[in-house]
Design a protein around this motif. Sequence first.
Motif, PDB file in Angstrom:
ATOM      1  N   UNK A   1       0.861  -1.179   0.000  1.00  0.00           N
ATOM      2  CA  UNK A   1       0.000   0.000   0.000  1.00  0.00           C
ATOM      3  C   UNK A   1       0.900   1.232   0.000  1.00  0.00           C
ATOM      4  N   UNK A   2       0.789   2.051  -1.033  1.00  0.00           N
ATOM      5  CA  UNK A   2       1.634   3.240  -1.167  1.00  0.00           C
ATOM      6  C   UNK A   2       0.875   4.453  -0.648  1.00  0.00           C
ATOM      7  N   UNK A   3       1.453   5.171   0.303  1.00  0.00           N
ATOM      8  CA  UNK A   3       0.790   6.353   0.854  1.00  0.00           C
ATOM      9  C   UNK A   3       1.702   7.579   0.763  1.00  0.00           C
TER      10      UNK A   3
ATOM     11  N   UNK B   1      -2.328   6.223  -1.985  1.00  0.00           N
ATOM     12  CA  UNK B   1      -2.107   6.551  -3.387  1.00  0.00           C
ATOM     13  C   UNK B   1      -2.441   5.388  -4.319  1.00  0.00           C
ATOM     14  N   UNK B   2      -1.988   4.219  -3.966  1.00  0.00           N
ATOM     15  CA  UNK B   2      -2.240   3.058  -4.826  1.00  0.00           C
ATOM     16  C   UNK B   2      -1.948   1.770  -4.076  1.00  0.00           C
ATOM     17  N   UNK B   3      -2.416   0.674  -4.627  1.00  0.00           N
ATOM     18  CA  UNK B   3      -2.085  -0.663  -4.131  1.00  0.00           C
ATOM     19  C   UNK B   3      -1.335  -1.374  -5.249  1.00  0.00           C
TER      20      UNK B   3
ATOM     21  N   UNK C   1       2.011  -8.046   4.285  1.00  0.00           N
ATOM     22  CA  UNK C   1       1.609  -6.840   3.551  1.00  0.00           C
ATOM     23  C   UNK C   1       2.533  -5.694   3.954  1.00  0.00           C
ATOM     24  N   UNK C   2       2.717  -4.749   3.038  1.00  0.00           N
ATOM     25  CA  UNK C   2       3.614  -3.621   3.280  1.00  0.00           C
ATOM     26  C   UNK C   2       2.882  -2.287   3.158  1.00  0.00           C
ATOM     27  N   UNK C   3       3.356  -1.320   3.914  1.00  0.00           N
ATOM     28  CA  UNK C   3       2.957   0.071   3.727  1.00  0.00           C
ATOM     29  C   UNK C   3       4.224   0.841   3.372  1.00  0.00           C
TER      30      UNK C   3
ATOM     31  N   UNK D   1      -5.034   6.601  -6.940  1.00  0.00           N
ATOM     32  CA  UNK D   1      -5.802   5.639  -7.740  1.00  0.00           C
ATOM     33  C   UNK D   1      -7.195   5.412  -7.153  1.00  0.00           C
ATOM     34  N   UNK D   2      -7.368   5.793  -5.889  1.00  0.00           N
ATOM     35  CA  UNK D   2      -8.650   5.563  -5.220  1.00  0.00           C
ATOM     36  C   UNK D   2      -9.520   6.813  -5.335  1.00  0.00           C
ATOM     37  N   UNK D   3     -10.287   6.888  -6.430  1.00  0.00           N
ATOM     38  CA  UNK D   3     -11.129   8.075  -6.643  1.00  0.00           C
ATOM     39  C   UNK D   3     -12.602   7.729  -6.883  1.00  0.00           C
ATOM     40  N   UNK D   4     -12.917   6.436  -6.988  1.00  0.00           N
ATOM     41  CA  UNK D   4     -14.304   6.024  -7.261  1.00  0.00           C
ATOM     42  C   UNK D   4     -15.028   5.699  -5.956  1.00  0.00           C
TER      43      UNK D   4
END
Length: 221
Positions: A23-25, A33-35, A86-88, A105-108
Amino acid sequence: MNNINNIIIEELKFDDKGLIPAVIIDYYTKEVLTLAYMNKESLKISIEEGKTCFYSRSRQKLWRKGETSENYQYIQCIKSDCDNDALVVEVIKDGPACHTGSESCFMNEVYSKEDYKDFSIDKLYELIKGRKINQTEGSYTTYLFKSGIDKILKKVGEECTEVIIGAKNDSKKETIYELSDLLYHSLVLMVEKGISINDIKNELAGRAVIDKKEKQKSMKE
């Protein structure tokens, strides 16, 4: 030198395809931001180069974020979860994280509570910045920018006084209200002087590092 815990890396649990979700923050805003997915090779490259490198499940190959778009992601920290599966990854990004041009990427939106507010100090800052660039008639923020630095500084001073009065009145509600006014006018001042929120965060982060080192030193003594 990177602080690499090789013991932890060896304990990471990759799936049967040799992948682990990452998980990119955003380092500053903490926005997701994205997975993406990494294998051992891409994780090693990410750490060695200090920029995110992933494994594409669709293309079945490694890919470095930004290699075509130049929207590189500079890694600040990588953490694993309690199960080590899992990673952050916290990053400072050069540009949008999504290939669509969206910051995330999470906009919906799938669901939100009726009273949900998509608010952040960063978004308020950008709104104020927009008022300076594209001045809107009838906007109080535009009025402040048109009036100039002296007017902005006067308002910051007035709000400081009102915060003190609210606190002396022992009114939590009043103090919150006045602190909000002070924060808003401080953001206007920051935009006027070309100071970003990240500038302030970096300054505070630097102080936190100093405080941590001084605390560790005192404990040794």
